[in-house]
Structures are given as structure tokens and as C-alpha cells.
Design a protein around this motif. Structure first.
Motif, PDB file in Angstrom:
ATOM      1  N   UNK A 221      42.168 -11.743   5.324  1.00 26.08           N
ATOM      2  CA  UNK A 221      42.735 -10.598   6.051  1.00 26.08           C
ATOM      3  C   UNK A 221      42.379 -10.588   7.529  1.00 26.08           C
ATOM      4  N   UNK A 222      41.144 -10.972   7.874  1.00 24.77           N
ATOM      5  CA  UNK A 222      40.760 -11.010   9.287  1.00 24.77           C
ATOM      6  C   UNK A 222      41.568 -12.039  10.066  1.00 24.77           C
ATOM      7  N   UNK A 223      41.834 -13.201   9.435  1.00 28.83           N
ATOM      8  CA  UNK A 223      42.644 -14.214  10.106  1.00 28.83           C
ATOM      9  C   UNK A 223      44.083 -13.736  10.278  1.00 28.83           C
ATOM     10  N   UNK A 224      44.668 -13.191   9.223  1.00 23.63           N
ATOM     11  CA  UNK A 224      46.060 -12.747   9.307  1.00 23.63           C
ATOM     12  C   UNK A 224      46.223 -11.578  10.279  1.00 23.63           C
ATOM     13  N   UNK A 225      45.181 -10.773  10.436  1.00 22.18           N
ATOM     14  CA  UNK A 225      45.246  -9.637  11.363  1.00 22.18           C
ATOM     15  C   UNK A 225      45.409 -10.098  12.807  1.00 22.18           C
ATOM     16  N   UNK A 226      44.907 -11.284  13.125  1.00 19.56           N
ATOM     17  CA  UNK A 226      45.018 -11.760  14.506  1.00 19.56           C
ATOM     18  C   UNK A 226      46.466 -12.061  14.896  1.00 19.56           C
ATOM     19  N   UNK A 227      47.376 -12.157  13.910  1.00 20.05           N
ATOM     20  CA  UNK A 227      48.790 -12.365  14.237  1.00 20.05           C
ATOM     21  C   UNK A 227      49.383 -11.163  14.943  1.00 20.05           C
ATOM     22  N   UNK A 228      48.723 -10.006  14.871  1.00 19.03           N
ATOM     23  CA  UNK A 228      49.212  -8.820  15.578  1.00 19.03           C
ATOM     24  C   UNK A 228      49.093  -8.958  17.081  1.00 19.03           C
ATOM     25  N   UNK A 229      48.118  -9.756  17.517  1.00 20.12           N
ATOM     26  CA  UNK A 229      47.844  -9.823  18.952  1.00 20.12           C
ATOM     27  C   UNK A 229      47.862 -11.232  19.524  1.00 20.12           C
ATOM     28  N   UNK A 230      48.068 -12.244  18.683  1.00 19.93           N
ATOM     29  CA  UNK A 230      48.078 -13.630  19.161  1.00 19.93           C
ATOM     30  C   UNK A 230      49.376 -14.305  18.718  1.00 19.93           C
ATOM     31  N   UNK A 231      50.035 -14.971  19.652  1.00 14.10           N
ATOM     32  CA  UNK A 231      51.291 -15.652  19.333  1.00 14.10           C
ATOM     33  C   UNK A 231      51.057 -16.877  18.458  1.00 14.10           C
ATOM     34  N   UNK A 232      49.843 -17.428  18.473  1.00 15.78           N
ATOM     35  CA  UNK A 232      49.484 -18.563  17.635  1.00 15.78           C
ATOM     36  C   UNK A 232      48.111 -18.302  17.031  1.00 15.78           C
ATOM     37  N   UNK A 233      47.803 -18.913  15.895  1.00 10.02           N
ATOM     38  CA  UNK A 233      46.495 -18.690  15.277  1.00 10.02           C
ATOM     39  C   UNK A 233      45.370 -19.029  16.255  1.00 10.02           C
ATOM     40  N   UNK A 234      44.437 -18.118  16.477  1.00 12.85           N
ATOM     41  CA  UNK A 234      43.343 -18.387  17.421  1.00 12.85           C
ATOM     42  C   UNK A 234      42.324 -19.384  16.898  1.00 12.85           C
ATOM     43  N   UNK A 364      44.775   1.037  15.265  1.00 10.94           N
ATOM     44  CA  UNK A 364      44.222   0.434  14.044  1.00 10.94           C
ATOM     45  C   UNK A 364      44.857  -0.928  13.781  1.00 10.94           C
ATOM     46  N   UNK A 365      46.155  -1.023  13.996  1.00  8.65           N
ATOM     47  CA  UNK A 365      46.881  -2.254  13.694  1.00  8.65           C
ATOM     48  C   UNK A 365      46.668  -3.330  14.743  1.00  8.65           C
ATOM     49  N   UNK A 366      46.651  -2.923  16.012  1.00  6.87           N
ATOM     50  CA  UNK A 366      46.700  -3.907  17.095  1.00  6.87           C
ATOM     51  C   UNK A 366      45.374  -4.140  17.792  1.00  6.87           C
ATOM     52  N   UNK A 367      44.510  -3.155  17.788  1.00  5.35           N
ATOM     53  CA  UNK A 367      43.296  -3.280  18.600  1.00  5.35           C
ATOM     54  C   UNK A 367      42.040  -3.311  17.745  1.00  5.35           C
TER      55      UNK A 367
END
Length: 571
Positions: A221-234, A364-367
């Protein structure tokens, strides 16, 4: 005499024999061709005896101790699992090739002794030395499942010929073989004890459940959450996982997985028994797994090979995930812009109640969850009837194992019973993690009862039917003006009628029927205007949208009987 002459002609004339038997040979060819189902081999990074000598030495020892058949191929994949796959080369005709599939995350999370027990368990599925029939049933269940998948993906004629048989046979086979398949799991556990010892087998079971929960509840879930703010997997999962699993799990994460596994009981949804039952079967006492000192991946795979495997598997994961990842990021572009606008309005003190809640949800979703927590508390203090704010506040607290979240769940469910299903499920999981199984059971029963009620209520909330009864919509002025404004924004909407359908179950939840007439022929929109409005408009309650055509003209006459039904007329 006549028949005898005909038979002599048949067997002395090759052409005539071929002519008579051709239809039967053709049918036999069709049947054999359909049964000759090609089942794809498992995917993964193949390791060999030369590239991983320590791993193969361990496998040879386990296989010999278990007296298991030969393993033809060893694959490493990105799953948190280990499995054996006996793939039939000839479909239902057999001639199996044995694959051992080992998940690298699993090797990174267990010791060599625990890994030995896991491999012993998998070999136990192949050997079945205390019950060959159970072992055969276990493999046959997997084979039938793989053949069914292959047939569904195969030629249309083969599906037509054999899928009816599958539809009748496979459910009966699964039901009657379920007990034997579960017994084979216990048998495989006994094999694990024989090759690695009871302590290693028990610790492996506990650690797999503990780390598995951490991966499902935290890491992914933590990895997938980064898709909210990153155009590519960080970062890439296996490379990061190798770093994280080298350190002890946080105490809360370890306790959560352990308590949930101990509280879970054996049911009919899985052939694998529960952890307590499996530990009891091998004579082990439940206990948390201690710190890991040296993983199986470190001791059985050299650093160069591990790096290569991680690089290949991570590259494949990135290639498969990237397109969907970018699509998700772009879909949230408007949400990021809206959050910026709401932040500006908040600085000026101009937010209304709905905008406060929206700001908290987007934060909550983005930040950051910590920022969102304070914003939800602000909404709760300002708006005593905001069920969504209470629910999300409870969700964050429960996720942090804070028991105060239960009170917020109860308040949210009291204000809006549509939140009962999600609230009871999260409360149940929290209490299971906390080792409070008795309290968790009450939420589980409540969840089951509510789900049954919701399913029966959904049977009433369908497309309009002739015998339905309708009332005035009953919206207040603010709700009606917001809905009308949303409809006006769609130029293709000419008129709109809104009524409320009478329902007997959950009547406090209004169910609306919206009838819309387009400015031109419905065929110009491919009869898709209703779907467009359903996706674009936020309705005040459950709403079914109908586009006016000759088929729904009877509904228009029903709407005309209610004076408030017409809510929009542009011309």
C-alpha cells in the motif's frame, strides 16, 4: 449373404474403408486436439545448479529426505510464496514436468532452517508417502484448474465442446476432493517436520504469516500510494524490500500479523488450515518468531546472483506497472489542482463545510496522513453531522492501533448506515490485530447481517419497472439547485425529470430515478447519455439515470403525474 458381401468389400477396398471411417476419424481428431491442451509453464528467473550450488545442495537434501520425485526446473519470482507445479506436457494425458517456484521476498524473510521446512512442505505435496491418493488429488485439483484456464483462453470450438463438461464436473470434483486436499496440507506439514524439525517448521509458519501481513498491509500500500504524487515509481519493490527485510519489523507490524493469524479459524474458503490448527497438528506451541539473523537468500544465493535476480524481476515489474501508474497519476491532476485552490481559500478563511471535508480527503490522499488527521478533527469539531469525516478519522486512528478510532466508527455508522460494512470490517481487523477476538466476532456477525440486508435491498433498487410506485423527490432547495446546475453543464440534456422510487428495505435511503431527454436523437449518443451523467454528476443519493427513448415513454407519463418531477427544461 448380402451383408457378408458388403463386409468383404469394405475390408478389401482401402478407399471404401477410408470413406466409411473418415467422419469417425475426424471426430476423434477434434476430441484429441481439444484435450491436447497446452498449459504454459510458470514464469520466473530460472536458477541452475551451476549458478546456485548452495540452493541446489539444500534442495537435493530435502528431496532425498522426503523421497520426493525429481525437480525439473527451479524458478525465482517476485511473489511472497513457494510452490510446486506439476505441469502436464500432454494436458489431461499427463507426463508431468515438476517446477519449484520460490518467491525472492520469501527467501529474504526467512532463515535457512525455516526455508528448509518450507521446501519440505512443498516436496510433501509431490510425494504423499503416507497417502499417495491425497497427494494425487492435490495435484489433480491444480491440473484441472490449469486446464480450465487454458480452455477459456483457447479456441472457441474447444471451449464450446468441453466447457459444459467443466461446468458440471469441476464443482463436484472440488467439493468432494476438498477434504482430501486439506488433509494433504497436514501431510505436507509433517514432511516439513521430518526434513527440518518441528521448531523450524513452526517458526516458518509463524514468520510467513507475520511478514505476509506486513507486506499486504504496509509495504505494497505504501508503494502504490506514491502513484498519487509521482508520475513514475520512486523506487522498485524488490530492491527496497531487500533493504527493509534486512531490518527487524516494527513491533506493531510484527504483533499485528501474529495476532491476526492466531485469531483466524479454519474455514471452507481455503484448503490451507488456520495457523493454530497447523501448529497443533505438528505439536508446536504458538509463539512469535524471533529476530532474523541471516536470510535464506543471503546464505543460498551469492550477492551477484541476488542482484541479477532483483534487477530482472524489478525491471519486469516496472514494465508491467508503468502504463497504469502514469494513467493514475494523470487522473489525479485535477485533484492536485483543486487541493491547491482549497489551500488558498483556507488561508483566507473562506471554506464551507463541504470544502473542509474535501480538503481533508485530498490531503489524506495526496499529501500526508498526519496533516489529514488534524484536518479531519477540524471538520468533526465544526460539523457535528459529518459522517465521512468521523469515518476517515476513525480509519486513520485504527490503522495506528489507536482504540479511539472505534468510537468514531460507531458515530459515523450511526449517522450514515451506508458506512456499516466498511466500518465493521475495519473494526474487526483492528480487534483481531489487537488479540481481542471475542469483541471482533461481534463486529463480524454485524458485518454479515448488514451485508445480507444490503443485498436484499439492492434487489429493489433496480432499473424502473412498470409496477414500481413513485413519489415526489423531496430534495431541499440547496440539493435541487446543485443537481440542476450539474445537469445544465451538460449541453446535450434538454429536459430532466426526478422522482423517488418507493422501497420497503432501508427506506430512509432515498432511491431516485432521473429521466433525461437529449437535445437530439438518442442514437446520436449511442444511448450513452445516461452512463455519461452517472459518471460525471454527484447525486444526492442512490440514483438510476434513464435516457428517454420510445422504450421509456411509459416512465415519462408516470413522471407527468407528479408536479415536482420536472426539474430542468432548457427550451
Amino acid at each position: 449373404a448380402f451383408i457378408a458381401v458388403r463386409l468383404r468389400l469394405l475390408f478389401t477396398d482401402p478407399g471404401l474403408v477410408l470413406y466409411v471411417l473418415a467422419p469417425f476419424l475426424a471426430l476423434a481428431g477434434v476430441i484429441i486436439g481439444a484435450l491436447w491442451v497446452r498449459i504454459e509453464a510458470p514464469a520466473g528467473f530460472e536458477v541452475t545448479r551451476k549458478s546456485a550450488p548452495a540452493l541446489f545442495a539444500l534442495l537435493d537434501g530435502v528431496r532425498n529426505a522426503a523421497r520426493a520425485p525429481r525437480i525439473d526446473s527451479v524458478l525465482v519470482d517476485a511473489e511472497f510464496n513457494a510452490a510446486v507445479a506439476a505441469i502436464p506436457r500432454l494436458g489431461v494425458f499427463g507426463w508431468h514436468r515438476n517446477y519449484l517456484i520460490i518467491g525472492l521476498p520469501l527467501m529474504l524473510s526467512v532463515s535457512q532452517g525455516e526455508f528448509t521446512a518450507i521446501i519440505g512442505h512443498e516436496c510433501g505435496h509431490l510425494v504423499g508417502k503416507h497417502g499417495w491418493f491425497r497427494s494425487w488429488i492435490y495435484r489433480l485439483r491444480i491440473t484441472w484448474w490449469r486446464i480450465a484456464v487454458a480452455l477459456q483462453q483457447g479456441a472457441r470450438w474447444s471451449r464450446w465442446l468441453f466447457m459444459p463438461f467443466y461446468a458440471l464436473y469441476v464443482p463436484y470434483f472440488n467439493a468432494y476432493s476438498f477434504v482430501l486436499a486439506r488433509a494433504d496440507e497436514y501431510e505436507a506439514d509433517r514432511t516439513a517436520v521430518e526434513v527440518a524439525g518441528a521448531d523450524a517448521a513452526a517458526t516458518a509458519l509463524v514468520r510467513v504469516n507475520t511478514v505476509g501481513h506486513y507486506l499486504d498491509a504496509r509495504f505494497w500500500p505504501n508503494l502504490h500510494r506514491t502513484a498519487n504524487t509521482h508520475a513514475e515509481p520512486p523506487y522498485l519493490p524488490l530492491a527496497r524490500l531487500q533493504e527493509e527485510l534486512a531490518k527487524p519489523l516494527a513491533a506493531a507490524d510484527g504483533a499485528d500479523g501474529y495476532n491476526i493469524a492466531l485469531a483466524r479459524s479454519t474455514d471452507l474458503s481455503d484448503t490451507h488450515p488456520s495457523l493454530p490448527d497447523r501448529l497443533n497438528a505438528i505439536g508446536a506451541t504458538p509463539a512469535p518468531a524471533g529476530p532474523l539473523t541471516g536470510s535464506a537468500a543471503e546464505t543460498l544465493l551469492d550477492a551477484k546472483l541476488r542482484s541479477k535476480i532483483i534487477g530482472v524481476l524489478d525491471s519486469k515489474w516496472r514494465w508491467l506497472a508503468l502504463e497504469g501508474w502514469k494513467d493514475h497519476y494523470l487522473r489525479l491532476r485535477d485533484d492536485r489542482r483543486l487541493l491547491s485552490e482549497l489551500e488558498e481559500k483556507a488561508e483566507q478563511g473562506l471554506l464551507n463545510s463541504a470544502e473542509r471535508l474535501k480538503r481533508a480527503k485530498l490531503t489524506d490522499q495526496l499529501l500526508d496522513e498526519d496533516q489529514a488527521l488534524s484536518l479531519y478533527r477540524e471538520v468533526v469539531s465544526v460539523d457535528p453531522k459529518s459522517a465521512p469525516a468521523r469515518f476517515d478519522l476513525g480509519r486513520i486512528l485504527i490503522d495506528r492501533n489507536d482504540a479511539d478510532g472505534l468510537a468514531f466508527f460507531e458515530a459515523a455508522m450511526a449517522l450514515d448506515d451506508r458506512m456499516t460494512l466498511a466500518g465493521c470490517e475495519l473494526a474487526y481487523l483492528y480487534l483481531m490485530r489487537a488479540g481481542r477476538g471475542h469483541e471482533a466476532e461481534a463486529y463480524r456477525v454485524r458485518l454479515v447481517n448488514q451485508r445480507e440486508l444490503e443485498e436484499r435491498a439492492a434487489g429493489e433498487r433496480t432499473a424502473p419497472r412498470w409496477h414500481d410506485q413513485y413519489d415526489r423527490h423531496g430534495l431541499d432547495a440547496e440539493q435541487l439547485s446543485q443537481l440542476v446546475a450539474s445537469l445544465k453543464a451538460h449541453e446535450e440534456v434538454h429536459r430532466a425529470y426526478l422522482v423517488r422510487k418507493r422501497v420497503s428495505l432501508l427506506p430512509h435511503r432515498p432511491y431516485y430515478i432521473l429521466l433525461v431527454k437529449s437535445v437530439s436523437s438518442p442514437s446520436n449518443f449511442g444511448y450513452g447519455l445516461a452512463q455519461l451523467l452517472t459518471g460525471d454528476i454527484e447525486f444526492p443519493g442512490d440514483t438510476y439515470v434513464v435516457q428517454l427513448t420510445w422504450k421509456s415513454s411509459w416512465l415519462l407519463r408516470r413522471c407527468h403525474r407528479l408536479p415536482t418531477a420536472l426539474i430542468l427544461s432548457k427550451f
